[in-house]
Structures are given as C-alpha cells and as structure tokens.
Design an enzyme around this catalytic site. Structure first.
Site, PDB file in Angstrom:
ATOM      1  NE  ARG A   1      56.083  54.074  45.257  1.00 17.50           N
ATOM      2  CZ  ARG A   1      54.822  54.407  45.247  1.00 17.50           C
ATOM      3  NH1 ARG A   1      54.292  54.791  44.198  1.00 17.50           N
ATOM      4  NH2 ARG A   1      53.857  54.667  46.083  1.00 17.50           N
ATOM      5  CB  THR A   2      58.824  48.382  48.856  1.00 17.75           C
ATOM      6  OG1 THR A   2      59.254  49.742  48.801  1.00 17.75           O
ATOM      7  CG2 THR A   2      60.102  47.487  49.477  1.00 17.75           C
TER       8      THR A   2
ATOM      9  CE  LYS B   1      43.779  31.793  65.498  1.00 18.65           C
ATOM     10  NZ  LYS B   1      44.139  30.546  65.301  1.00 18.65           N
TER      11      LYS B   1
ATOM     12  NE  ARG C   1      57.790  48.909  53.594  1.00 19.64           N
ATOM     13  CZ  ARG C   1      57.767  49.784  52.731  1.00 19.64           C
ATOM     14  NH1 ARG C   1      56.684  50.499  52.476  1.00 19.64           N
ATOM     15  NH2 ARG C   1      58.866  50.063  51.936  1.00 19.64           N
TER      16      ARG C   1
ATOM     17  CG  HIS D   1      63.375  51.547  52.683  1.00 16.06           C
ATOM     18  ND1 HIS D   1      63.427  50.259  51.867  1.00 16.06           N
ATOM     19  CD2 HIS D   1      62.307  52.208  51.867  1.00 16.06           C
ATOM     20  CE1 HIS D   1      62.419  50.232  51.183  1.00 16.06           C
ATOM     21  NE2 HIS D   1      61.735  51.072  51.085  1.00 16.06           N
TER      22      HIS D   1
HETATM   23  N1  ASP Z   1      58.347  54.560  50.005  1.00 15.58           N
HETATM   24  C1  ASP Z   1      59.240  55.102  50.927  1.00 15.58           C
HETATM   25  C2  ASP Z   1      59.335  54.186  52.268  1.00 15.58           C
HETATM   26  O1  ASP Z   1      58.686  53.308  52.371  1.00 15.58           O
HETATM   27  C3  ASP Z   1      59.061  56.638  51.029  1.00 15.58           C
HETATM   28  C4  ASP Z   1      57.831  57.081  51.564  1.00 15.58           C
HETATM   29  O2  ASP Z   1      57.248  56.399  52.065  1.00 15.58           O
HETATM   30  O3  ASP Z   1      57.608  58.170  51.682  1.00 15.58           O
HETATM   31  O4  ASP Z   1      59.908  54.648  53.204  1.00 15.58           O
END
Ligand code: ASP
Length: 359
Positions: free
Chosen positions: A87-88, A116, A137, A170
C-alpha cells in the site's frame, strides 16, 4: 523566515539527541523533510487534509487530472523501499503519477551497490543525484533522519519522506489516518472529543506510535490502548502523551472498550520483530473483531486498520458501513499527493484552480 532551523546548521550528534518535538522544527524550511509525526501542527494537518480533498475532487475529471499532472512534471522521485510494502509503495507511486512526477525505484537493497560494500549513506547520496525527492522505507529506526541530515549537508539537499522506519515512525500513515478520521467525523463535529481505541500489537506497531501523537493535537480526544500485556504500548509513547496532557487508558478489556469508541484502530501482530517466535505464545483471540461484535458498536463508529490484516478483522464485516479500512487505504493516495505538493510548495496552484472549479 531567516531564523528557521535547518539541518545544515547542526551536527548529527546534537540533532540526534534533541527531543522529538524540537527535531520537528528542523523540517519546516526547505528541503522540507517529512520524518516524524511530531513535526506536524494541527494547522498543517488541516491544510493537508483540505488539499487532499481538493486533489481528490479535481482528479475526477479529465481536465482536472490533466491539470494535476502538469504540477510536478519537472520533478523526479526516488522510491527506495528496503522493507516489504504494498500500500505505502503503491499509494506513493500513484500520488507521484497523479502530480506528474516521474519515479525511479529500488525495492530491494540487494540489487544496489550496498552488496559491494557501499555504505547505505553513499547509496542514498547516489540516488539523490537522479532525483528531486527520496521516499524511503527502511528497517532501521532513525535511518531516514540520518539520511535527511546527510543530504541537507550536501550541495543537493533534496527532501526525504519517511515511508516507515523500523518500529518507530510512520508519519505519512498517521497523516492518512487523520484524513480518514476527519472525513469520517465530518458531520459529527470532527476529531475533537472522540474516543479512539488502538488494538493489537501496540509495542511494535509504528503506525500507532505516530497516530497516537497526532491525536494529541486535537481537543478532548480519549485514547484506549487495548493489547495483551506483552504487546502493550511503550512507556516512551505514554510519556509523550502525558506531557501533552492527553487522556488515555491502558487495558486488556476490548469488550468494554468497543461500545465506547468512535474509532477502532486494529493492528496485526508484528512478528517480523520477534527474536525467538515469542508472539506465537501470546493469546490474541480477544483482540479481534467479527460480526458478533457489530451490535455493540456505535452507529457512527469506524473500524480502521493500516493493513495488511490477518485475523484481527474478520472478512465477514468488510461490507459493514463502519468498515473503513479500504477507504482508509485509498485516502493514502490523496493525503500523500497533498504532502508531496506541499513539500515542493506548489499547493497554491491547486487552491487557485479549485476556487474556480465547478464542484
Ligand atoms: N503497513 C503498516 C506498516 O508498514 C502496518 C503493518 O505492516 O502492519 O507499518
């Protein structure tokens, strides 16, 4: 202007030790990083939510979509996702496309020169040569901050958006959660005065940590932290809430909390952080919601989840009007588009276009 705090004016050591609220002051001036929930004010959240709604409405028409796509067509975004994401990643990538930004991505650090022996910092600096923004991320908490500080001290200080860091923050999920709550409670007085129950793995759920903080910016919000003892919310979060004067209750009694809540924020067990499979020994059966519980919920309540879900929300209730998680997910695209536009200080163009837009 002029006396804004900038990451280029502070050493990493001094910055790292600042309390979260003070850190946030360093992200207000360009390059406008988004790294922690504590950097947002209520006014900023309200502006972002209003902008998200305008973008959503404008994009419904072809000429509106075409207009939006011109806004950042001279920009490129790097999506660096060194942890799993559906999703993100997709909502950021869709938000970029909505605004005309082209994207490049690395979704597996094994395919970058880190294998490397290149340092993660050098890898990111390399990425910054090809992009005007980094959306990242990373499994290591605080790494996005380190990267933002590092880039702010180069001759290419581009914004960094934290799309999830370790088990700590987040901020963009919290932003879309606020947008969802605001939309859900639009006709019943907004977020002020509401009760929000966080349920599940609160010890390691970064979305909970970020959203709980944002709720302190609203008036008379009451929060319930509902979890088995081993997965209860951390003392560090409670300290922040105490300092902000927020009313909360820490409990295991989900049945008692359900009828009192305006929003149930369900979360999955974050067992990727287990050291020796310890989550498997925890009984989470009473921290789930299914059809049997619907009768006790308020009619105006909403059930949210940052997703992915496991068993904590039964699929039987997906069609209940109070099940908000799929709409919440879609809100992520609008909220993130609003954030990206604001990061590049281009929101006025949408505001002007919307003023003449035939709603
Ligand atoms: N998608 C959310 C996160 O990246 C929640 C999860 O993974 O449970 O933190």
């Amino acid at each position: 202007m002029g006396n804004e705090k900038k990451l280029s004016g502070i050493s990493w050591q001094d910055f790292k030790e600042l309390p979260l609220a003070e850190k946030g002051e360093y992200f207000q001036a360009p390059p406008c990083h988004t790294l922690i929930a504590q950097q947002f004010s209520r006014a900023q959240l309200e502006e972002l939510c209003a902008l998200a709604t305008k973008i959503r409405r404008i994009s419904k028409r072809r000429e509106g979509s075409n207009f939006l796509r011109t806004l950042l067509s001279d920009h490129r975004a790097m999506l660096y996702f060194a942890q799993p994401s559906s999703r993100t990643y997709l909502s950021f990538s869709s938000a970029c496309k909505l605004l005309g930004l082209s994207t490049i991505d690395v979704r597996d650090s094994k395919t970058s020169s880190e294998v490397k022996g290149e340092s993660p910092e050098d890898t990111i600096r390399t990425f910054s040569s090809y992009a005007d923004m980094i959306i990242m991320r990373h499994p290591v908490g605080g790494f996005a901050e380190r990267v933002a500080w590092m880039l702010s001290n180069t001759n290419r200080p581009i914004p960094v958006l934290n799309a999830g860091s370790g088990a700590d923050q987040h901020p963009t999920q919290a932003l879309l959660d606020i947008y969802t709550l605001e939309r859900s409670f639009e006709k019943i007085g907004g977020i002020d005065g509401k009760s929000v129950a966080f349920v599940g793995d609160l010890a390691r759920g970064r979305t909970v940590r970020s959203l709980a903080w944002l709720l302190t910016l609203y008036t008379d919000v009451k929060v319930y932290f509902v979890a088995p003892e081993q997965l209860q919310i951390g003392a560090d979060v409670l300290e922040l809430l105490d300092a902000a004067g927020m009313e909360y209750e820490v409990t295991q009694d989900f049945a008692a909390v359900m009828p009192k809540s305006d929003a149930l924020y369900m979360t999955r067990i974050q067992d990727e952080w287990d050291v020796e499979g310890e989550s498997t020994t925890i009984d989470t059966a009473s921290f789930c919601i299914n059809e049997e519980h619907l009768d006790v919920l308020k009619e105006t309540a909403v059930i949210m989840h940052p997703l992915p879900r496991r068993k904590e929300i039964s699929t039987d209730i997906d069609n209940d009007p109070r099940a908000m998680y799929w709409r919440q997910m879609r809100n992520g695209m609008w909220a993130r588009a609003a954030l990206i536009l604001t990061t590049f200080d281009r929101q006025d163009e949408v505001n002007e276009y919307y003023a003449d837009y035939d709603k």
